[in-house]
Motif scaffolding. Structure first.
Motif, PDB file in Angstrom:
ATOM      1  N   PRO A   1       0.813  -1.225   0.000  1.00  0.00           N
ATOM      2  CA  PRO A   1       0.000   0.000   0.000  1.00  0.00           C
ATOM      3  C   PRO A   1       0.846   1.274   0.000  1.00  0.00           C
ATOM      4  O   PRO A   1       0.467   2.273  -0.604  1.00  0.00           O
ATOM      5  CB  PRO A   1      -0.823  -0.110   1.290  1.00  0.00           C
ATOM      6  CG  PRO A   1      -0.886  -1.572   1.571  1.00  0.00           C
ATOM      7  CD  PRO A   1       0.418  -2.138   1.079  1.00  0.00           C
ATOM      8  N   SER A   2       1.992   1.239   0.663  1.00  0.00           N
ATOM      9  CA  SER A   2       2.843   2.431   0.678  1.00  0.00           C
ATOM     10  C   SER A   2       3.343   2.765  -0.727  1.00  0.00           C
ATOM     11  O   SER A   2       3.499   3.941  -1.076  1.00  0.00           O
ATOM     12  CB  SER A   2       4.027   2.231   1.629  1.00  0.00           C
ATOM     13  OG  SER A   2       4.796   1.115   1.226  1.00  0.00           O
ATOM     14  N   THR A   3       3.570   1.746  -1.556  1.00  0.00           N
ATOM     15  CA  THR A   3       3.982   1.969  -2.941  1.00  0.00           C
ATOM     16  C   THR A   3       2.855   2.637  -3.720  1.00  0.00           C
ATOM     17  O   THR A   3       3.094   3.543  -4.518  1.00  0.00           O
ATOM     18  CB  THR A   3       4.393   0.647  -3.613  1.00  0.00           C
ATOM     19  OG1 THR A   3       5.459   0.070  -2.865  1.00  0.00           O
ATOM     20  CG2 THR A   3       4.808   0.852  -5.050  1.00  0.00           C
ATOM     21  N   VAL A   4       1.619   2.195  -3.477  1.00  0.00           N
ATOM     22  CA  VAL A   4       0.467   2.799  -4.151  1.00  0.00           C
ATOM     23  C   VAL A   4       0.369   4.274  -3.773  1.00  0.00           C
ATOM     24  O   VAL A   4       0.213   5.143  -4.634  1.00  0.00           O
ATOM     25  CB  VAL A   4      -0.842   2.065  -3.797  1.00  0.00           C
ATOM     26  CG1 VAL A   4      -2.051   2.815  -4.341  1.00  0.00           C
ATOM     27  CG2 VAL A   4      -0.815   0.644  -4.332  1.00  0.00           C
ATOM     28  N   ARG A   5       0.475   4.579  -2.478  1.00  0.00           N
ATOM     29  CA  ARG A   5       0.367   5.967  -2.030  1.00  0.00           C
ATOM     30  C   ARG A   5       1.474   6.841  -2.616  1.00  0.00           C
ATOM     31  O   ARG A   5       1.220   7.954  -3.092  1.00  0.00           O
ATOM     32  CB  ARG A   5       0.351   6.032  -0.504  1.00  0.00           C
ATOM     33  CG  ARG A   5      -0.972   5.551   0.092  1.00  0.00           C
ATOM     34  CD  ARG A   5      -1.043   5.810   1.589  1.00  0.00           C
ATOM     35  NE  ARG A   5      -0.142   4.969   2.349  1.00  0.00           N
ATOM     36  CZ  ARG A   5      -0.412   3.727   2.732  1.00  0.00           C
ATOM     37  NH1 ARG A   5      -1.568   3.175   2.434  1.00  0.00           N
ATOM     38  NH2 ARG A   5       0.467   3.034   3.421  1.00  0.00           N
ATOM     39  N   SER A   6       2.704   6.339  -2.617  1.00  0.00           N
ATOM     40  CA  SER A   6       3.798   7.147  -3.177  1.00  0.00           C
ATOM     41  C   SER A   6       3.642   7.287  -4.689  1.00  0.00           C
ATOM     42  O   SER A   6       3.926   8.345  -5.256  1.00  0.00           O
ATOM     43  CB  SER A   6       5.163   6.557  -2.810  1.00  0.00           C
ATOM     44  OG  SER A   6       5.352   5.304  -3.399  1.00  0.00           O
ATOM     45  N   ARG A   7       3.163   6.229  -5.348  1.00  0.00           N
ATOM     46  CA  ARG A   7       2.922   6.297  -6.792  1.00  0.00           C
ATOM     47  C   ARG A   7       1.861   7.354  -7.101  1.00  0.00           C
ATOM     48  O   ARG A   7       2.024   8.159  -8.020  1.00  0.00           O
ATOM     49  CB  ARG A   7       2.444   4.919  -7.270  1.00  0.00           C
ATOM     50  CG  ARG A   7       2.888   4.537  -8.643  1.00  0.00           C
ATOM     51  CD  ARG A   7       2.347   3.188  -9.027  1.00  0.00           C
ATOM     52  NE  ARG A   7       3.379   2.172  -8.978  1.00  0.00           N
ATOM     53  CZ  ARG A   7       3.182   0.918  -9.332  1.00  0.00           C
ATOM     54  NH1 ARG A   7       1.985   0.505  -9.724  1.00  0.00           N
ATOM     55  NH2 ARG A   7       4.158   0.044  -9.294  1.00  0.00           N
ATOM     56  N   LEU A   8       0.758   7.338  -6.332  1.00  0.00           N
ATOM     57  CA  LEU A   8      -0.304   8.315  -6.548  1.00  0.00           C
ATOM     58  C   LEU A   8       0.208   9.745  -6.349  1.00  0.00           C
ATOM     59  O   LEU A   8      -0.115  10.643  -7.126  1.00  0.00           O
ATOM     60  CB  LEU A   8      -1.482   8.044  -5.610  1.00  0.00           C
ATOM     61  CG  LEU A   8      -2.374   6.869  -5.983  1.00  0.00           C
ATOM     62  CD1 LEU A   8      -3.329   6.545  -4.848  1.00  0.00           C
ATOM     63  CD2 LEU A   8      -3.139   7.159  -7.270  1.00  0.00           C
TER      64      LEU A   8
ATOM     65  N   ARG B   1       3.281  10.824  -6.708  1.00  0.00           N
ATOM     66  CA  ARG B   1       4.173  11.142  -7.821  1.00  0.00           C
ATOM     67  C   ARG B   1       3.377  11.405  -9.102  1.00  0.00           C
ATOM     68  O   ARG B   1       3.655  12.353  -9.843  1.00  0.00           O
ATOM     69  CB  ARG B   1       5.161   9.986  -8.035  1.00  0.00           C
ATOM     70  CG  ARG B   1       6.117  10.204  -9.181  1.00  0.00           C
ATOM     71  CD  ARG B   1       7.117   9.064  -9.329  1.00  0.00           C
ATOM     72  NE  ARG B   1       6.585   7.731  -9.183  1.00  0.00           N
ATOM     73  CZ  ARG B   1       5.882   7.083 -10.131  1.00  0.00           C
ATOM     74  NH1 ARG B   1       5.622   7.658 -11.283  1.00  0.00           N
ATOM     75  NH2 ARG B   1       5.457   5.855  -9.907  1.00  0.00           N
ATOM     76  N   ILE B   2       2.351  10.589  -9.365  1.00  0.00           N
ATOM     77  CA  ILE B   2       1.540  10.747 -10.578  1.00  0.00           C
ATOM     78  C   ILE B   2       0.809  12.084 -10.551  1.00  0.00           C
ATOM     79  O   ILE B   2       0.805  12.829 -11.545  1.00  0.00           O
ATOM     80  CB  ILE B   2       0.514   9.601 -10.721  1.00  0.00           C
ATOM     81  CG1 ILE B   2       1.225   8.273 -10.961  1.00  0.00           C
ATOM     82  CG2 ILE B   2      -0.480   9.880 -11.837  1.00  0.00           C
ATOM     83  CD1 ILE B   2       0.331   7.051 -10.743  1.00  0.00           C
ATOM     84  N   ARG B   3       0.193  12.402  -9.423  1.00  0.00           N
ATOM     85  CA  ARG B   3      -0.550  13.663  -9.322  1.00  0.00           C
ATOM     86  C   ARG B   3       0.381  14.862  -9.485  1.00  0.00           C
ATOM     87  O   ARG B   3       0.032  15.850 -10.129  1.00  0.00           O
ATOM     88  CB  ARG B   3      -1.309  13.710  -8.003  1.00  0.00           C
ATOM     89  CG  ARG B   3      -2.492  12.752  -8.001  1.00  0.00           C
ATOM     90  CD  ARG B   3      -3.163  12.689  -6.652  1.00  0.00           C
ATOM     91  NE  ARG B   3      -4.315  11.796  -6.704  1.00  0.00           N
ATOM     92  CZ  ARG B   3      -4.722  11.061  -5.696  1.00  0.00           C
ATOM     93  NH1 ARG B   3      -4.093  11.108  -4.526  1.00  0.00           N
ATOM     94  NH2 ARG B   3      -5.768  10.272  -5.817  1.00  0.00           N
ATOM     95  N   ARG B   4       1.569  14.789  -8.888  1.00  0.00           N
ATOM     96  CA  ARG B   4       2.543  15.870  -9.038  1.00  0.00           C
ATOM     97  C   ARG B   4       2.946  15.993 -10.509  1.00  0.00           C
ATOM     98  O   ARG B   4       3.031  17.095 -11.056  1.00  0.00           O
ATOM     99  CB  ARG B   4       3.759  15.601  -8.142  1.00  0.00           C
ATOM    100  CG  ARG B   4       4.724  16.777  -8.089  1.00  0.00           C
ATOM    101  CD  ARG B   4       5.878  16.530  -7.144  1.00  0.00           C
ATOM    102  NE  ARG B   4       6.651  15.393  -7.608  1.00  0.00           N
ATOM    103  CZ  ARG B   4       7.011  14.360  -6.849  1.00  0.00           C
ATOM    104  NH1 ARG B   4       6.699  14.315  -5.578  1.00  0.00           N
ATOM    105  NH2 ARG B   4       7.699  13.361  -7.354  1.00  0.00           N
TER     106      ARG B   4
END
Length: 198
Positions: free
Chosen positions: A169-176, A178-181
């Motif tokens: 889940p931490s990978t999903v949160r960091s991915r999100l 990064r994607i939004r930025r």
């Protein structure tokens, strides 16, 4: 609430026992609960007709692989979205072609030719922003696009997305994050203005 019988789950609202001799009732419930939302998510990605095919294929694959479903590892919802996402990856080339074509239309200005009636103008503006965003989505990696769209279009939370994609889940949160930025920086100007207003 889950029902436990002799230490085995008979039917839980999100973690059913699919390994029984007659999987029909469990799969009927799964289909009734999850197929409409799964179809809506897939239709946003690949269109209604293809989505119908993918939903049917998802449940066929799930039925064939029912003995591999592990309720202790995740919900039936995330398991089904995982199957659908894997099937959807076979559609990525078509999806990318569509996103690139939509982005080309936006660049060519073909979506902006419409009467100046207020409601029509708003629809054209929304179509233009969607077309511009489509170009940005097409630039994302398949893993990033899946992550973003599973959250924004399917409504899954990061923990469910993690189950679907088989990542923490931490990978999903960091991915999100990064994607939004990245989208804020790289989305066309009209799309950024719409995001700032929203």
């Amino acid at each position: 609430m889950q029902v436990i019988q002799d230490g085995a789950e008979v039917w839980g609202h999100d973690r059913p026992d699919l390994g029984g001799a007659d999987p029909g009732p469990a799969f009927t419930r799964l289909f009734d609960v999850h197929a409409p939302l799964l179809r809506r998510y897939l239709a946003r990605r690949v269109g209604a007709e293809t989505a119908n095919d993918l939903v049917a294929e998802t449940f066929l694959v799930a039925l064939r692989r029912r003995t591999t479903y592990r309720p202790d590892l995740g919900t039936a919802r995330s398991w089904l979205y995982g199957i659908a996402t894997n099937l959807l990856r076979h559609q990525v080339r078509s999806e990318l072609r569509g996103l690139h074509a939509t982005a080309r239309l936006a660049r060519a200005g073909e979506l902006s030719h419409a009467p100046h009636d207020g409601r029509v103008a708003e629809q054209v503006d929304a179509q233009t922003r969607a077309a511009q965003l489509a170009g940005a989505l097409a630039q994302l990696s398949p893993a990033d696009r899946d992550t973003l769209l599973l959250v924004s279009w399917a409504g899954l939370d990061p923990a469910e997305v993690a189950e679907v994609l088989g990542i923490p889940p931490s990978t999903v949160r960091s991915r999100l994050h990064r994607i939004r930025r990245w989208l804020r920086t790289n989305a066309p100007q009209n799309t950024k203005e719409a995001q700032n207003r929203g």
